[in-house]
Design a protein around this motif. Structure first.
Motif, PDB file in Angstrom:
ATOM      1  N   LEU A 255     110.697   6.635  73.116  1.00 23.79           N
ATOM      2  CA  LEU A 255     111.553   6.985  71.999  1.00 23.79           C
ATOM      3  C   LEU A 255     110.697   7.245  70.761  1.00 23.79           C
ATOM      4  O   LEU A 255     109.806   6.464  70.428  1.00 23.79           O
ATOM      5  CB  LEU A 255     112.532   5.848  71.724  1.00 23.79           C
ATOM      6  CG  LEU A 255     113.689   6.130  70.774  1.00 23.79           C
ATOM      7  CD1 LEU A 255     114.618   7.172  71.366  1.00 23.79           C
ATOM      8  CD2 LEU A 255     114.445   4.839  70.484  1.00 23.79           C
ATOM      9  N   LEU A 256     110.974   8.346  70.069  1.00 20.66           N
ATOM     10  CA  LEU A 256     110.174   8.724  68.905  1.00 20.66           C
ATOM     11  C   LEU A 256     110.625   7.918  67.703  1.00 20.66           C
ATOM     12  O   LEU A 256     111.797   7.974  67.316  1.00 20.66           O
ATOM     13  CB  LEU A 256     110.327  10.220  68.628  1.00 20.66           C
ATOM     14  CG  LEU A 256     109.361  10.831  67.614  1.00 20.66           C
ATOM     15  CD1 LEU A 256     107.927  10.779  68.140  1.00 20.66           C
ATOM     16  CD2 LEU A 256     109.756  12.273  67.311  1.00 20.66           C
ATOM     17  N   ASP A 257     109.698   7.190  67.100  1.00 19.50           N
ATOM     18  CA  ASP A 257     110.047   6.399  65.922  1.00 19.50           C
ATOM     19  C   ASP A 257     109.967   7.259  64.669  1.00 19.50           C
ATOM     20  O   ASP A 257     109.367   8.338  64.664  1.00 19.50           O
ATOM     21  CB  ASP A 257     109.127   5.174  65.795  1.00 19.50           C
ATOM     22  CG  ASP A 257     107.661   5.562  65.639  1.00 19.50           C
ATOM     23  OD1 ASP A 257     107.276   6.000  64.538  1.00 19.50           O
ATOM     24  OD2 ASP A 257     106.910   5.457  66.625  1.00 19.50           O
ATOM     25  N   ALA A 258     110.566   6.749  63.592  1.00 19.29           N
ATOM     26  CA  ALA A 258     110.678   7.527  62.360  1.00 19.29           C
ATOM     27  C   ALA A 258     109.311   7.874  61.784  1.00 19.29           C
ATOM     28  O   ALA A 258     109.096   8.994  61.302  1.00 19.29           O
ATOM     29  CB  ALA A 258     111.510   6.761  61.337  1.00 19.29           C
ATOM     30  N   ALA A 259     108.369   6.936  61.824  1.00 25.68           N
ATOM     31  CA  ALA A 259     107.054   7.175  61.225  1.00 25.68           C
ATOM     32  C   ALA A 259     106.321   8.302  61.947  1.00 25.68           C
ATOM     33  O   ALA A 259     105.687   9.155  61.306  1.00 25.68           O
ATOM     34  CB  ALA A 259     106.217   5.892  61.259  1.00 25.68           C
ATOM     35  N   THR A 260     106.406   8.327  63.263  1.00 23.98           N
ATOM     36  CA  THR A 260     105.748   9.393  64.015  1.00 23.98           C
ATOM     37  C   THR A 260     106.451  10.729  63.806  1.00 23.98           C
ATOM     38  O   THR A 260     105.808  11.777  63.694  1.00 23.98           O
ATOM     39  CB  THR A 260     105.716   9.050  65.508  1.00 23.98           C
ATOM     40  OG1 THR A 260     105.111   7.764  65.689  1.00 23.98           O
ATOM     41  CG2 THR A 260     104.928  10.087  66.299  1.00 23.98           C
ATOM     42  N   ALA A 261     107.777  10.686  63.721  1.00 22.19           N
ATOM     43  CA  ALA A 261     108.546  11.923  63.563  1.00 22.19           C
ATOM     44  C   ALA A 261     108.202  12.664  62.280  1.00 22.19           C
ATOM     45  O   ALA A 261     108.286  13.893  62.234  1.00 22.19           O
ATOM     46  CB  ALA A 261     110.040  11.623  63.594  1.00 22.19           C
ATOM     47  N   VAL A 262     107.816  11.952  61.244  1.00 21.86           N
ATOM     48  CA  VAL A 262     107.531  12.598  59.956  1.00 21.86           C
ATOM     49  C   VAL A 262     106.037  12.793  59.732  1.00 21.86           C
ATOM     50  O   VAL A 262     105.609  13.144  58.624  1.00 21.86           O
ATOM     51  CB  VAL A 262     108.142  11.791  58.790  1.00 21.86           C
ATOM     52  CG1 VAL A 262     109.648  11.688  58.946  1.00 21.86           C
ATOM     53  CG2 VAL A 262     107.531  10.401  58.667  1.00 21.86           C
ATOM     54  N   ASP A 263     105.243  12.627  60.771  1.00 27.60           N
ATOM     55  CA  ASP A 263     103.784  12.797  60.681  1.00 27.60           C
ATOM     56  C   ASP A 263     103.417  14.238  61.042  1.00 27.60           C
ATOM     57  O   ASP A 263     103.531  14.636  62.199  1.00 27.60           O
ATOM     58  CB  ASP A 263     103.100  11.821  61.634  1.00 27.60           C
ATOM     59  CG  ASP A 263     101.589  11.975  61.661  1.00 27.60           C
ATOM     60  OD1 ASP A 263     101.038  12.718  60.807  1.00 27.60           O
ATOM     61  OD2 ASP A 263     100.948  11.359  62.530  1.00 27.60           O
ATOM     62  N   PRO A 264     102.963  15.056  60.087  1.00 23.00           N
ATOM     63  CA  PRO A 264     102.597  16.443  60.403  1.00 23.00           C
ATOM     64  C   PRO A 264     101.526  16.546  61.481  1.00 23.00           C
ATOM     65  O   PRO A 264     101.543  17.463  62.304  1.00 23.00           O
ATOM     66  CB  PRO A 264     102.107  17.006  59.063  1.00 23.00           C
ATOM     67  CG  PRO A 264     102.734  16.132  58.027  1.00 23.00           C
ATOM     68  CD  PRO A 264     102.804  14.763  58.643  1.00 23.00           C
ATOM     69  N   GLY A 265     100.600  15.608  61.477  1.00 27.32           N
ATOM     70  CA  GLY A 265      99.528  15.636  62.463  1.00 27.32           C
ATOM     71  C   GLY A 265     100.031  15.480  63.885  1.00 27.32           C
ATOM     72  O   GLY A 265      99.461  16.061  64.827  1.00 27.32           O
ATOM     73  N   PHE A 266     101.093  14.710  64.071  1.00 29.12           N
ATOM     74  CA  PHE A 266     101.675  14.529  65.400  1.00 29.12           C
ATOM     75  C   PHE A 266     102.169  15.864  65.951  1.00 29.12           C
ATOM     76  O   PHE A 266     101.879  16.225  67.098  1.00 29.12           O
ATOM     77  CB  PHE A 266     102.826  13.525  65.320  1.00 29.12           C
ATOM     78  CG  PHE A 266     103.670  13.460  66.567  1.00 29.12           C
ATOM     79  CD1 PHE A 266     103.180  12.879  67.729  1.00 29.12           C
ATOM     80  CD2 PHE A 266     104.965  13.971  66.573  1.00 29.12           C
ATOM     81  CE1 PHE A 266     103.963  12.825  68.881  1.00 29.12           C
ATOM     82  CE2 PHE A 266     105.751  13.913  67.711  1.00 29.12           C
ATOM     83  CZ  PHE A 266     105.244  13.338  68.871  1.00 29.12           C
ATOM     84  N   TRP A 267     102.875  16.629  65.131  1.00 26.06           N
ATOM     85  CA  TRP A 267     103.420  17.904  65.582  1.00 26.06           C
ATOM     86  C   TRP A 267     102.328  18.959  65.713  1.00 26.06           C
ATOM     87  O   TRP A 267     102.344  19.758  66.655  1.00 26.06           O
ATOM     88  CB  TRP A 267     104.514  18.367  64.625  1.00 26.06           C
ATOM     89  CG  TRP A 267     105.663  17.419  64.591  1.00 26.06           C
ATOM     90  CD1 TRP A 267     105.924  16.460  63.646  1.00 26.06           C
ATOM     91  CD2 TRP A 267     106.695  17.281  65.586  1.00 26.06           C
ATOM     92  NE1 TRP A 267     107.049  15.746  63.979  1.00 26.06           N
ATOM     93  CE2 TRP A 267     107.542  16.230  65.165  1.00 26.06           C
ATOM     94  CE3 TRP A 267     106.984  17.946  66.770  1.00 26.06           C
ATOM     95  CZ2 TRP A 267     108.662  15.840  65.897  1.00 26.06           C
ATOM     96  CZ3 TRP A 267     108.094  17.556  67.505  1.00 26.06           C
ATOM     97  CH2 TRP A 267     108.917  16.516  67.070  1.00 26.06           C
TER      98      TRP A 267
END
Length: 351
Positions: A255-267
């Motif tokens: 499950l994608l957590d909020a902190a990862t979801a808003v990380d530009p580097g992740f995407w």
């Protein structure tokens, strides 16, 4: 179910993120979105011509790309004589995003509020747009920028292998990596052409079945990492948001957590990062009984899901909005209608 999954499920129930709670024993709905390799000539054209609402959703995406969107649409409508081959990422990636998003949006237009979304590769961008991490316009801009940069990456390929990840990894050699883990014995490897061909020979000599994936690029490998990193400025320019729907990630495996979801580097890093669709599906199916609905072409994710013990046992089920092979003879409209009927039969459509 892991502690993380239990906590996330409790938070969604408390916040109402999954919509009305299912009755005891009733399945919940999860949408699956395929990525590169699922593209087919003429995919979804039958549904596009038969369903005006689906057509409007596809056109909505293509219009955001202006002249390039018109070129993509022209090649899509004329699959036998495209200006750019479908397996070229300049066509496969935009079309998969457009078809995936439009199919997902179609299900939402029926009144279904999915309890979970799970995408594979570019399918995760479509899922993120439906979950509200990005607006459609922002997701289209990210996709256009991503395709532009990835088109300059060195050529390469991907190879599906019927083997366990640890078994396959030991036979790859330098320059080839495991790019996707789709199941216990379903792996995709990626690399530049020469080392990939050498790895393919070793894998076959070891008795493993292999099949070339439909791509001209070494996605999910270091080959595309420098090009993928060039997408960071555009991602930093948009307001990434926590998902409003439960978004399971094929990159974190859960499950994608909020902190990862808003990380530009992740995407930005996704085109070069390994896809963990199998572990992500394991986590999703551990949460209860599901009706998995594939929103994309080819039924590849449906086939993977049907091999999962939770689906094979009949506890959960998997269906697809499009047939395994495209056709403008009513089959695609019939497939979508059958899924809608299935949702109604399981009381998963609003009354």
């Amino acid at each position: 179910m892991t502690v993380e999954h239990r906590e996330a499920a409790a938070q969604r129930q408390e916040a109402g993120a999954g919509g009305p709670q299912a009755a005891p024993g009733r399945r919940r709905v999860a949408l699956l979105f395929p990525g590169q390799g699922a593209q087919q000539p003429g995919m979804a054209l039958g549904l596009y011509r038969a369903d005006p609402r689906f057509a409007a959703r596809v056109d909505e995406v293509l219009a955001l790309w202006g002249a390039e969107g018109r070129a993509v649409r022209r090649d899509w409508l004329a699959p036998d004589a495209p200006d750019v081959p479908l397996d070229d990422l300049r066509r496969a990636q935009p079309l998969l995003f457009a078809v995936d998003w439009a199919l997902g949006r179609t299900v939402l237009d029926w009144g279904v509020r999915p309890d979970a979304l799970l995408g594979h590769s570019v399918g995760e961008v479509a899922a993120a747009a439906l979950a509200g991490v990005l607006t459609l316009a922002e997701a289209a801009a990210v996709m256009a920028d991503r395709v532009h940069h990835l088109a300059s990456a060195p050529p390469g390929g991907m190879l599906a292998v019927a083997g366990a990840p640890e078994q396959v990894a030991g036979l790859l050699g330098e320059g080839v990596v495991v790019g996707a883990v789709n199941g216990p014995r379903q792996v995709v490897v990626a690399g530049a052409e020469a080392p990939l061909a050498a790895a393919e020979a070793r894998l076959r000599a070891a008795g493993l079945n292999t099949r070339r994936a439909r791509t001209l690029s070494a996605f999910h490998s270091p080959v595309v990492a420098p090009a993928a990193a060039l997408g960071l400025p555009v991602l930093r320019s948009v307001a990434l948001r926590p998902p409003r729907l439960a978004l399971h990630s094929g990159y974190t495996g859960g499950l994608l957590d909020a902190a990862t979801a808003v990380d530009p580097g992740f995407w930005a890093g996704q085109p070069a990062a390994p896809v963990l669709f199998g572990p992500a599906l394991d986590g999703l199916l551990a949460e209860g009984r599901w009706l998995l609905v594939e929103a994309g072409p080819a039924q590849g994710l449906t086939m993977l899901a049907k091999r999962h013990r939770a689906v094979a046992s009949g506890d959960s089920a998997a269906v697809a909005l499009l047939p395994a092979r495209p056709g403008d003879d009513g089959r695609e409209a019939a497939a979508a209608a059958a899924v809608r009927d299935r949702l109604a039969a399981e009381a998963l459509l609003p009354v």
